[in-house]
Write an enzyme that holds these catalytic residues in place. Structure first.
Site, PDB file in Angstrom:
ATOM      1  N   CYS A   1       0.648  -1.200  -0.145  1.00  0.00           N
ATOM      2  CA  CYS A   1       0.021  -0.173   0.063  1.00  0.00           C
ATOM      3  C   CYS A   1       0.908   1.222  -0.056  1.00  0.00           C
ATOM      4  O   CYS A   1       1.750   1.413   0.880  1.00  0.00           O
ATOM      5  CB  CYS A   1      -0.875   0.108   1.271  1.00  0.00           C
ATOM      6  SG  CYS A   1      -1.584   1.651   1.521  1.00  0.00           S
ATOM      7  N   GLU A   2       0.505   2.109  -1.144  1.00  0.00           N
ATOM      8  CA  GLU A   2       1.547   3.177  -1.019  1.00  0.00           C
ATOM      9  C   GLU A   2       1.311   4.445   0.038  1.00  0.00           C
ATOM     10  O   GLU A   2       2.005   5.247   0.270  1.00  0.00           O
ATOM     11  CB  GLU A   2       1.501   4.098  -2.240  1.00  0.00           C
ATOM     12  CG  GLU A   2       0.073   4.624  -2.549  1.00  0.00           C
ATOM     13  CD  GLU A   2      -0.014   5.250  -4.005  1.00  0.00           C
ATOM     14  OE1 GLU A   2      -0.580   6.278  -4.257  1.00  0.00           O
ATOM     15  OE2 GLU A   2       0.858   4.874  -4.971  1.00  0.00           O
ATOM     16  N   HIS A   3       0.164   4.163   0.749  1.00  0.00           N
ATOM     17  CA  HIS A   3      -0.266   5.093   2.026  1.00  0.00           C
ATOM     18  C   HIS A   3       0.436   4.821   3.048  1.00  0.00           C
ATOM     19  O   HIS A   3       0.926   5.824   4.089  1.00  0.00           O
ATOM     20  CB  HIS A   3      -1.696   5.182   2.071  1.00  0.00           C
ATOM     21  CG  HIS A   3      -2.347   5.643   0.812  1.00  0.00           C
ATOM     22  ND1 HIS A   3      -3.654   4.944   0.636  1.00  0.00           N
ATOM     23  CD2 HIS A   3      -2.262   6.554  -0.129  1.00  0.00           C
ATOM     24  CE1 HIS A   3      -4.082   5.504  -0.748  1.00  0.00           C
ATOM     25  NE2 HIS A   3      -3.141   6.443  -1.088  1.00  0.00           N
ATOM     26  N   HIS A   4       0.756   3.418   3.459  1.00  0.00           N
ATOM     27  CA  HIS A   4       1.560   3.254   4.868  1.00  0.00           C
ATOM     28  C   HIS A   4       2.407   2.295   4.402  1.00  0.00           C
ATOM     29  O   HIS A   4       3.174   1.947   5.609  1.00  0.00           O
ATOM     30  CB  HIS A   4       0.294   2.360   5.544  1.00  0.00           C
ATOM     31  CG  HIS A   4      -0.875   3.149   5.817  1.00  0.00           C
ATOM     32  ND1 HIS A   4      -2.018   3.229   5.372  1.00  0.00           N
ATOM     33  CD2 HIS A   4      -0.984   4.359   7.026  1.00  0.00           C
ATOM     34  CE1 HIS A   4      -2.884   4.162   5.662  1.00  0.00           C
ATOM     35  NE2 HIS A   4      -2.172   4.712   6.878  1.00  0.00           N
TER      36      HIS A   4
ATOM     37  N   GLN B   1      -4.901  -0.462  -4.850  1.00  0.00           N
ATOM     38  CA  GLN B   1      -5.648  -1.698  -5.404  1.00  0.00           C
ATOM     39  C   GLN B   1      -6.484  -1.217  -6.726  1.00  0.00           C
ATOM     40  O   GLN B   1      -6.388  -1.833  -7.814  1.00  0.00           O
ATOM     41  CB  GLN B   1      -6.438  -2.359  -4.421  1.00  0.00           C
ATOM     42  CG  GLN B   1      -7.396  -3.698  -5.169  1.00  0.00           C
ATOM     43  CD  GLN B   1      -7.835  -4.396  -3.929  1.00  0.00           C
ATOM     44  OE1 GLN B   1      -7.545  -4.427  -2.850  1.00  0.00           O
ATOM     45  NE2 GLN B   1      -8.965  -4.939  -4.598  1.00  0.00           N
TER      46      GLN B   1
ATOM     47  N   HIS C   1      -6.154  -6.071   2.888  1.00  0.00           N
ATOM     48  CA  HIS C   1      -5.083  -4.726   3.407  1.00  0.00           C
ATOM     49  C   HIS C   1      -4.560  -4.719   4.811  1.00  0.00           C
ATOM     50  O   HIS C   1      -5.522  -4.412   5.459  1.00  0.00           O
ATOM     51  CB  HIS C   1      -5.691  -3.423   2.962  1.00  0.00           C
ATOM     52  CG  HIS C   1      -5.840  -3.403   1.281  1.00  0.00           C
ATOM     53  ND1 HIS C   1      -5.285  -2.427   0.593  1.00  0.00           N
ATOM     54  CD2 HIS C   1      -6.656  -4.038   0.699  1.00  0.00           C
ATOM     55  CE1 HIS C   1      -5.421  -2.627  -0.797  1.00  0.00           C
ATOM     56  NE2 HIS C   1      -6.440  -3.604  -0.756  1.00  0.00           N
TER      57      HIS C   1
ATOM     58  N   CYS D   1      -3.024  -2.446   6.130  1.00  0.00           N
ATOM     59  CA  CYS D   1      -3.158  -1.146   6.603  1.00  0.00           C
ATOM     60  C   CYS D   1      -4.745  -1.052   7.240  1.00  0.00           C
ATOM     61  O   CYS D   1      -4.937  -0.092   8.056  1.00  0.00           O
ATOM     62  CB  CYS D   1      -2.872  -0.221   5.720  1.00  0.00           C
ATOM     63  SG  CYS D   1      -4.035  -0.095   4.252  1.00  0.00           S
TER      64      CYS D   1
END
Length: 199
Positions: free
Chosen positions: A88-91, A129, A157, A159
């Site tokens: 996940c590019e956010h976390h 995703q 996920h 996250c």
């Protein structure tokens, strides 16, 4: 980390990975979180982190093998339950699940292993995703020129399951449909029925 265009050719070279810099940054990251790497068990952790993320972000090259559709096959070709894992590019936490990828052939058919290879390729970078699903569909449509393409990804996920809401067991489903699979209700329904998902 590799910096490549989203729809690059599979064999196009990308920027190299600087493992030494990644290791230093990992050590500083752990130190900033109050985690000492002085013990024997943690001393090599920054190097292991650097190598692990370099592996996660480096797709294997492959050639897109296609063959003439000499028999004029025009029914759905579907690979179900292709394992997919990404970050996940956010976390920068993992997500993993399965991808169902299908297409309605045009003039050429695809070597079946390449459906899994394309999924793997786009999953090897920080992702969301939704984008991953669309990238796989768009790339196949651009390179194969089929009558239709369908991609469904179901993933858990971490996250969401390990932090924040901690929704253990929840999965996220995304889909991308192009061509006949988007435009024709019966073809779309057949695709979703064969993937085991609902329209």
């Amino acid at each position: 980390m590799r910096s490549c265009s989203a729809l690059r050719a599979i064999d196009e070279p990308c920027d190299g990975v600087d493992l030494a810099a990644a290791e230093r940054a990992a050590g500083e990251f752990l130190k900033a979180l109050g985690i000492s790497t002085d013990s024997e068990s943690l001393r090599e952790t920054p190097a292991r982190m650097a190598r692990a993320y370099a592996e996660l972000f480096t797709p294997r090259p492959f050639d897109l093998t296609t063959f003439p559709n000499e028999e004029g096959y025009d029914e759905l070709v579907l690979a179900r339950a292709i394992p997919v894992r990404s970050i996940c590019e956010h976390h920068l936490l993992p997500f993993a699940g399965v991808a169902h990828v299908g297409y309605l052939p045009g003039d050429r058919i695809l070597g079946l292993s390449k459906l899994a290879r394309v999924v793997e390729h786009f999953a090897h970078r920080p992702q969301v995703q939704e984008r991953l699903t669309k990238q796989v569909a768009d790339w196949l449509a651009e390179r194969l020129r089929p009558a239709g393409v369908g991609v469904v990804i179901e993933a858990e996920h971490t996250c969401m399951t390990l932090r924040g809401v901690r929704a253990v067991g929840s999965t996220t489903v995304t889909s991308a449909l192009l061509g006949i699979l988007r435009e024709d209700a019966r073809s779309r329904q057949e695709f979703f029925a064969l993937t085991g998902t609902r329209a």
